[in-house]
Design a protein around this motif. Structure first.
Motif, PDB file in Angstrom:
ATOM      1  N   VAL A   7       0.753  -1.086   0.026  1.00 25.25           N
ATOM      2  CA  VAL A   7      -0.139  -0.032   0.005  1.00 25.25           C
ATOM      3  C   VAL A   7       0.836   1.244  -0.095  1.00 25.25           C
ATOM      4  O   VAL A   7       1.401   1.651   1.046  1.00 25.25           O
ATOM      5  CB  VAL A   7      -0.931   0.222   1.156  1.00 25.25           C
ATOM      6  N   PRO A   8       1.114   1.797  -1.115  1.00 25.35           N
ATOM      7  CA  PRO A   8       1.814   3.097  -1.341  1.00 25.35           C
ATOM      8  C   PRO A   8       0.992   4.287  -0.802  1.00 25.35           C
ATOM      9  O   PRO A   8      -0.201   4.477  -1.158  1.00 25.35           O
ATOM     10  CB  PRO A   8       2.274   3.274  -2.753  1.00 25.35           C
ATOM     11  N   ALA A   9       1.396   4.855   0.533  1.00 25.90           N
ATOM     12  CA  ALA A   9       0.572   5.775   1.239  1.00 25.90           C
ATOM     13  C   ALA A   9       1.280   6.964   1.489  1.00 25.90           C
ATOM     14  O   ALA A   9       1.211   7.614   2.694  1.00 25.90           O
ATOM     15  CB  ALA A   9       0.054   5.213   2.431  1.00 25.90           C
ATOM     16  N   ALA A  10       2.394   7.321   0.885  1.00 20.73           N
ATOM     17  CA  ALA A  10       3.563   8.127   1.354  1.00 20.73           C
ATOM     18  C   ALA A  10       3.225   9.699   0.481  1.00 20.73           C
ATOM     19  O   ALA A  10       4.250  10.449   0.668  1.00 20.73           O
ATOM     20  CB  ALA A  10       5.038   7.747   1.043  1.00 20.73           C
ATOM     21  N   GLY A  11       2.324   9.610  -0.285  1.00 21.12           N
ATOM     22  CA  GLY A  11       2.165  10.924  -1.116  1.00 21.12           C
ATOM     23  C   GLY A  11       1.707  12.038  -0.399  1.00 21.12           C
ATOM     24  O   GLY A  11       0.932  11.903   0.604  1.00 21.12           O
ATOM     25  N   GLU A  82       8.984   4.400  -5.928  1.00 12.63           N
ATOM     26  CA  GLU A  82      10.152   4.317  -4.660  1.00 12.63           C
ATOM     27  C   GLU A  82       9.340   3.581  -3.507  1.00 12.63           C
ATOM     28  O   GLU A  82       9.822   2.743  -2.769  1.00 12.63           O
ATOM     29  CB  GLU A  82      10.813   5.465  -4.564  1.00 12.63           C
ATOM     30  N   SER A  83       8.110   4.200  -3.233  1.00 13.78           N
ATOM     31  CA  SER A  83       7.469   3.791  -2.066  1.00 13.78           C
ATOM     32  C   SER A  83       7.070   2.229  -2.474  1.00 13.78           C
ATOM     33  O   SER A  83       7.135   1.295  -1.431  1.00 13.78           O
ATOM     34  CB  SER A  83       6.100   4.498  -1.989  1.00 13.78           C
ATOM     35  N   VAL A  84       6.556   1.785  -3.649  1.00 13.56           N
ATOM     36  CA  VAL A  84       6.257   0.512  -3.842  1.00 13.56           C
ATOM     37  C   VAL A  84       7.512  -0.534  -3.822  1.00 13.56           C
ATOM     38  O   VAL A  84       7.297  -1.589  -3.170  1.00 13.56           O
ATOM     39  CB  VAL A  84       5.447   0.308  -5.158  1.00 13.56           C
TER      40      VAL A  84
HETATM   41  O1  C5P Z   1      -0.184  11.146  -6.421  1.00 14.95           O
HETATM   42  P1  C5P Z   1      -1.095   9.801  -6.659  1.00 14.95           P
HETATM   43  O2  C5P Z   1      -2.341  10.018  -6.829  1.00 14.95           O
HETATM   44  O3  C5P Z   1      -0.818   9.075  -8.026  1.00 14.95           O
HETATM   45  O4  C5P Z   1      -0.735   8.865  -5.553  1.00 14.95           O
HETATM   46  C1  C5P Z   1      -1.210   7.468  -5.492  1.00 14.95           C
HETATM   47  C2  C5P Z   1      -0.746   6.791  -4.306  1.00 14.95           C
HETATM   48  O5  C5P Z   1       0.877   6.697  -4.105  1.00 14.95           O
HETATM   49  C3  C5P Z   1      -1.333   7.305  -3.045  1.00 14.95           C
HETATM   50  O6  C5P Z   1      -1.722   6.323  -2.328  1.00 14.95           O
HETATM   51  C4  C5P Z   1       0.037   7.996  -2.434  1.00 14.95           C
HETATM   52  O7  C5P Z   1      -0.048   8.091  -1.167  1.00 14.95           O
HETATM   53  C5  C5P Z   1       1.130   7.012  -2.820  1.00 14.95           C
HETATM   54  N1  C5P Z   1       2.370   7.791  -3.013  1.00 14.95           N
HETATM   55  C6  C5P Z   1       3.583   7.243  -2.205  1.00 14.95           C
HETATM   56  N2  C5P Z   1       4.748   7.940  -2.424  1.00 14.95           N
HETATM   57  C7  C5P Z   1       4.776   8.915  -3.212  1.00 14.95           C
HETATM   58  C8  C5P Z   1       3.829   9.433  -3.863  1.00 14.95           C
HETATM   59  C9  C5P Z   1       2.693   8.747  -3.882  1.00 14.95           C
HETATM   60  O8  C5P Z   1       3.231   6.197  -1.592  1.00 14.95           O
HETATM   61  N3  C5P Z   1       5.862   9.444  -3.112  1.00 14.95           N
END
Ligand code: C5P
Length: 224
Positions: A7-11, A82-84
């Protein structure tokens, strides 16, 4: 369960307006990430969940998710990819199927998680949930002049979770050059066929204030 979910959640969530990192914005009083993880954990095939959190929020996210489900939390990166990759590196031995799911798709039904996982299990190395495109799509130039109209019957809007045989996702990330907006894009570049399954309206990506309002409405009117 034979499935790990990353779960990428770093945005930052700039398009939602000023405030907390997007995954921690509140929806019906709870962070988007809590909604997302609760639904992932409700899918019977899910064995492992790894969240990539904003670096400054790793400890807070661990605390937040501990009562929801057993989750591993790692620091994310500057780009989604990178988060993934950071989350993928933290998956223990075992799960043969890896799903990648945006925290921002907080209302994704567990049934969609299962249908993506089932398609991978049945032999597709890469699977994405998609919806038909309802709007007419134009290609434009830098001056907003129309260059042409794309045949929307051949287009699909892509959601998450995207599902992969673990070795296929690992190889695609190891070979990754340019950053892409989804993981299937990396796999496509490796020449791996990507299979589409029907997506869900409830898997909308909460990106702008309108999406948050829509999600609040869906929850208030009985979506669980
Ligand atoms: O920016 P976007 O809407 O494409 O982000 C999709 C997902 O990727 C979101 O859940 C966001 O938290 C995550 N993300 C992340 N690391 C980043 C940018 C986005 O995990 N550097």
């Amino acid at each position: 369960g034979d499935v790990a979910v990353l779960v990428p959640a770093a945005g930052a969530g700039v398009r939602l307006g000023p405030g907390r990192p997007k995954a921690l914005r509140l929806l019906a009083g709870e962070p988007l990430l809590v909604h997302a993880v609760r639904r992932l954990a409700a899918a019977a095939s899910v064995h492992t969940i790894v969240v990539a959190a904003p670096i400054a929020e790793v400890a807070a996210v661990r605390e937040l998710l501990a009562p929801i489900a057993p989750v591993t939390v790692v620091p994310g990166g500057a780009e989604r990819q990178e988060s993934v990759a950071a989350a993928l590196a933290a998956v223990p031995a075992g799960p043969d199927i890896v799903l990648v799911h945006d925290a921002a798709r907080a209302l994704t039904p567990p049934a969609l998680v299962e249908s993506v996982a089932a398609a991978v299990r049945s032999g597709h190395d890469a699977v994405i949930p998609v919806l038909p495109v309802v709007d007419t799509i134009k290609e434009v130039d830098a001056d907003e002049l129309v260059l042409g109209t794309v045949d929307r019957r051949a287009l699909r809007a892509v959601q998450t979770p995207q599902g992969f045989r673990r070795s296929v996702l690992a190889a695609a990330h190891a070979a990754a050059g340019d950053a892409l907006t989804d993981d299937a894009g990396l796999v496509e570049k490796q020449g791996v066929p990507v299979f589409c399954v029907p997506g869900s309206d409830h898997a909308l990506k909460i990106t702008r204030p309108f999406d948050l309002a829509l999600a609040e409405h869906l929850l208030a009117t009985g979506l669980r």
